[in-house]
Design a protein around this motif. Structure first.
Motif, short mmCIF file in Angstrom:
data_model
loop_
_atom_site.label_atom_id
_atom_site.label_comp_id
_atom_site.label_asym_id
_atom_site.label_seq_id
_atom_site.Cartn_x
_atom_site.Cartn_y
_atom_site.Cartn_z
N UNK A 171 -8.63 3.00 6.18
CA UNK A 171 -7.49 2.54 6.97
C UNK A 171 -6.49 1.78 6.11
N UNK A 172 -6.53 2.01 4.81
CA UNK A 172 -5.69 1.26 3.88
C UNK A 172 -4.21 1.47 4.07
N UNK A 173 -3.82 2.59 4.69
CA UNK A 173 -2.40 2.88 4.87
C UNK A 173 -1.89 2.48 6.25
N UNK A 174 -2.75 1.85 7.06
CA UNK A 174 -2.37 1.50 8.43
C UNK A 174 -2.11 0.01 8.55
N UNK A 177 -3.10 -3.80 13.29
CA UNK A 177 -3.49 -3.43 14.65
C UNK A 177 -4.11 -2.04 14.68
N UNK A 178 -3.45 -1.07 14.04
CA UNK A 178 -3.97 0.28 14.03
C UNK A 178 -5.28 0.37 13.28
N UNK A 179 -5.41 -0.42 12.21
CA UNK A 179 -6.66 -0.45 11.46
C UNK A 179 -7.81 -0.95 12.32
N UNK A 198 -21.08 4.50 4.64
CA UNK A 198 -20.80 3.72 3.44
C UNK A 198 -19.28 3.62 3.36
N UNK A 199 -18.78 2.39 3.46
CA UNK A 199 -17.34 2.17 3.55
C UNK A 199 -16.87 1.34 2.37
N UNK A 200 -16.00 1.91 1.57
CA UNK A 200 -15.31 1.16 0.51
C UNK A 200 -14.06 0.54 1.12
N UNK A 201 -13.91 -0.77 0.98
CA UNK A 201 -12.76 -1.42 1.62
C UNK A 201 -12.41 -2.73 0.94
N UNK A 202 -11.12 -3.07 1.02
CA UNK A 202 -10.64 -4.40 0.64
C UNK A 202 -10.41 -5.27 1.87
N UNK A 203 -10.64 -4.72 3.06
CA UNK A 203 -10.38 -5.42 4.31
C UNK A 203 -11.61 -6.23 4.71
N UNK A 204 -11.54 -7.56 4.67
CA UNK A 204 -12.72 -8.37 5.00
C UNK A 204 -13.17 -8.19 6.44
N UNK A 205 -12.24 -7.92 7.36
CA UNK A 205 -12.62 -7.73 8.76
C UNK A 205 -13.43 -6.45 8.93
N UNK A 206 -13.03 -5.39 8.25
CA UNK A 206 -13.78 -4.14 8.31
C UNK A 206 -15.14 -4.30 7.64
#
Length: 231
Positions: A171-174, A177-179, A198-206
């Motif tokens: 969801x890096x491009x969203x 709210x949409x994320x 397995x989710x690679x993410x920089x989003x701490x909430x995700x």
């Protein structure tokens, strides 16, 4: 039995006149139905790790087992068949084919098998309904918003009823709210279908929604301690 066991993964790349060692003995064990978030700085090798776990690339050293089968020793044809049956992918960019409708994009992963009873078409519409896109089934990607395109991409990852979905900054491009909305849909599908993530993410909430968080630094994965569910 664990779904995936990866041990001692080493991966290096040649860049210009130097060798870059991205993974330096990374280990990960993934149980059926488990959600694991992988965090870490840009360039740490998170996407490389997903490519290895999904059979898109092979490690220079180390082993990857899916249940009782060792992946890196398989032929290209065997790996392709395994990915088709076992793994779903979600990338930061949706990679939908522009000339195909949302429903047709979902049917692409199963296009090689016969479907005399229309079960694949029913499955595609079921997933689009779960994504809130029933009325957009016959729209092409260019007629969809960015969030809708990524919803189609998530639905496509589940089309083959995979055992594991590998998501690279899904969801890096969203916007936020949409994320959050798409994160709800992703985990709802995970719970409903018993799929490991397995989710690679920089989003701490995700990342905080996962069962475990692993930090990839200096080529190795280390567990992240949480307090009351927060990073």
């Amino acid at each position: 039995m664990p779904l995936i066991v990866a041990e001692g993964l080493v991966k290096t790349y040649r860049k210009a006149m130097r060798t870059v060692e991205v993974l330096r003995g990374a280990d990960i064990v993934l149980d059926p139905g488990e959600a694991v978030a992988v965090i870490g700085p840009s360039g740490a090798g998170k996407s490389t790790l997903l490519n290895l776990l999904g059979g898109l690339d092979r490690p220079d050293e180390g082993t990857i087992h899916h249940e009782d089968r060792r992946l890196p020793t398989r032929s290209l044809a065997e790996l392709t068949a395994w990915r088709r049956e076992v793994v779903g992918f979600v990338f930061q960019y949706h990679f939908l084919l522009p000339d195909f409708t949302a429903r047709e994009n979902l049917l692409l992963p199963v296009r090689l098998r016969r479907d005399p009873n229309g079960q694949d078409r029913e499955r595609a519409m079921e997933l689009l309904e779960r994504m809130g896109l029933t009325d957009r089934a016959d729209h092409r990607p260019g007629e969809l918003s960015g969030g809708e395109q990524q919803r189609v991409a998530v639905a496509r990852a589940f089309m083959n009823r995979p055992r594991v979905v590998l998501a690279d900054e899904p969801f890096g491009n969203l916007d936020r709210r949409k994320s959050a909305e798409l994160s709800d849909l992703l985990f709802s599908l995970r719970d409903r279908e018993g799929v490991a993530l397995v989710i690679v993410t920089h989003d701490p909430d995700l990342a905080a929604r996962a069962d475990r968080i692993l930090d990839l630094r200096d080529g190795r994965l280390e567990p992240v301690a949480r307090t009351n569910g927060a990073l």
